[in-house]
Design an enzyme around this catalytic site. Structure first.
Site, mmCIF file in Angstrom:
data_model
loop_
_atom_site.group_PDB
_atom_site.id
_atom_site.type_symbol
_atom_site.label_atom_id
_atom_site.label_comp_id
_atom_site.label_asym_id
_atom_site.label_seq_id
_atom_site.Cartn_x
_atom_site.Cartn_y
_atom_site.Cartn_z
ATOM 1 N N ARG A 1 1.938 2.384 1.481
ATOM 2 C CA ARG A 1 0.830 2.385 0.401
ATOM 3 C C ARG A 1 -0.612 2.216 1.166
ATOM 4 O O ARG A 1 -1.223 3.005 0.564
ATOM 5 C CB ARG A 1 1.101 0.980 -0.276
ATOM 6 C CG ARG A 1 0.214 1.159 -1.578
ATOM 7 C CD ARG A 1 0.336 -0.359 -2.397
ATOM 8 N NE ARG A 1 -0.483 -0.127 -3.908
ATOM 9 C CZ ARG A 1 -1.756 -0.428 -3.818
ATOM 10 N NH1 ARG A 1 -2.423 -0.886 -2.925
ATOM 11 N NH2 ARG A 1 -2.538 -0.193 -5.033
ATOM 12 N N CYS A 2 -0.618 1.457 2.119
ATOM 13 C CA CYS A 2 -1.876 1.713 2.912
ATOM 14 C C CYS A 2 -2.380 2.773 3.229
ATOM 15 O O CYS A 2 -3.638 3.213 3.221
ATOM 16 C CB CYS A 2 -1.932 0.451 4.002
ATOM 17 S SG CYS A 2 -1.734 -1.129 3.657
ATOM 18 N N MET A 3 -1.360 3.837 3.750
ATOM 19 C CA MET A 3 -1.546 5.022 4.513
ATOM 20 C C MET A 3 -1.859 5.981 3.506
ATOM 21 O O MET A 3 -2.141 7.300 3.734
ATOM 22 C CB MET A 3 -0.498 5.156 5.154
ATOM 23 C CG MET A 3 -0.606 4.563 6.667
ATOM 24 S SD MET A 3 0.627 5.214 7.902
ATOM 25 C CE MET A 3 2.222 5.041 6.886
#
Length: 395
Positions: free
Chosen positions: A383-385
């Site tokens: 999700r962060c990426m």
């Protein structure tokens, strides 16, 4: 461009393939650049390529930030804006600033984009006119700092329905990231007509703290990276624009392991979250709504209860990270909660979080496993990426 949930079918996503900026990390600077280790760059690129291919194989269009940046820099106004942002650094001094300005002016858009992301070291500029600042620098000092955290495209922008919030990043090492995303959204033809909901000059908000729980319902984590003032400002704007009727402000511990809300909780179905069990019962939320143009803030309530009510469902199903406290703590640290939903009951997760992935599958969630031994050194998962730009409207 449209996003009204965390889990509806993903169509277009913005990624940043890591490159030379990761090679700038050393034991001397990795702490200040917010990495817990020194990643093996070629392996990190292989892992990221596999992540992108996993998305493409499931019908997702992948846009690369580096490509968009190079295309944006072909436009004189955008080039001047981004160059001026770099040259504004006070530490350069007049002589070195003039030298750097001349050096940047000589670069084509592709090379200039690389410099803006990977930075520029003292030894890369051969100058006899750099003045005192240049002469007193170590040969390995940065004239322009690298942006290794640009890998985490989630943080610098968030789409809420058809508008984009370009965020205000808290940590000094990351603040220039938003000058890049801001310029891309304002100048690149792909985003012509896109309305900005937020901008980097405002109070601190980071995209990892923003969950679009359902159409017109947002949760905003408040902790190490997003301030109460930032959450309030974003709540004001989404409610005033009719993009949300309810915003949940969710305090989280101001610690490295829980830097964003999405490190402890992400959605994997329209009514299900994967969540760090240590927080499931203790996480609170302040419910923010609007009335006659003013914000109304309710008393704190259990997050899961407040979220279900705002979403109009009976309850949120919770899938625990791991099975026992030690495993849960390990897999939370390794981004076990940081999943990216491609569609309802279909998500991408790091393969190393074996127990969490098994828990997801027992709950009926299909898991696309990817390797992240090197990508995870910056403390971020799938999700962060990823920054979703287009999802199907949630039915």
């Amino acid at each position: 461009m449209y996003v009204d949930s965390e889990v509806s079918r993903l169509r277009t996503v913005l990624l940043h393939r890591p490159s030379a900026e990761l090679a700038r990390l050393t034991p001397r600077n990795n702490d200040s650049l917010l990495f817990d280790g020194i990643p093996w760059v070629s392996r990190a690129q292989e892992e990221h390529d596999a992540f992108a291919e996993a998305l493409r194989s499931r019908g997702v269009e992948v846009l690369y930030l580096g490509d968009l940046l190079a295309e944006t820099l072909t436009l004189p106004e955008a080039r001047a804006e981004l160059t001026a942002g770099v040259l504004a650094a006070r530490r350069l001094g007049d002589s070195l600033r003039a030298t750097v300005a001349g050096y940047l002016a000589d670069q084509d858009p592709d090379r200039l984009g690389e410099i803006l992301v990977a930075g520029l070291a003292h030894e890369e500029i051969k100058s006899t006119g750099g003045g005192l600042v240049y002469e007193m620098m170590d040969r390995h000092d940065f004239v322009i700092d690298p942006l290794p955290n640009l890998l985490f495209t989630r943080d610098s922008s968030v789409w809420v329905r058809n508008r984009v919030a370009v965020t205000s990043l808290t940590m000094r090492a990351r603040r220039r990231e938003t000058t890049i995303t801001h310029a891309i959204y304002r100048h690149h033809p792909r985003f012509a007509g896109a309305e900005l909901l937020f901008d980097p000059s405002l109070e601190h908000v980071e995209g990892g703290d923003v969950l679009v729980l359902a159409p017109e319902v947002l949760a905003i984590g408040v902790g190490e990276r997003t301030t109460p003032a930032g959450a309030e400002r974003l709540a004001q704007r989404v409610i005033a624009a009719g993009l949300a009727h309810t915003v949940l402000a969710v305090p989280i511990a101001q610690e490295r392991a829980t830097m964003h809300l999405d490190t402890v909780c992400t959605m994997v179905d329209v009514d299900a979250v994967v969540m760090y069990p240590n927080l499931a019962d203790s996480l609170q939320a302040w419910t923010v709504t609007g009335l006659d143009g003013e914000l109304r803030v309710g008393a704190p309530r259990p997050f899961l209860e407040a979220a279900a009510e705002a979403m109009g469902i009976d309850r949120l199903r919770v899938i625990d990270t791991g099975l026992d406290p030690v495993t849960a703590e390990r897999e939370q640290w390794d981004d076990g909660n940081n999943t990216l939903a491609i569609a309802p009951r279909l998500c991408v997760a790091y393969e190393r979080n074996v127990e969490t992935n098994a828990q997801l599958e027992r709950a009926g969630i299909e898991v696309v496993r990817i390797s992240g031994s090197e990508l995870g050194s910056g403390r971020g998962g799938p999700r962060c990426m990823s920054c979703p730009i287009q999802r199907d409207p949630l039915q």
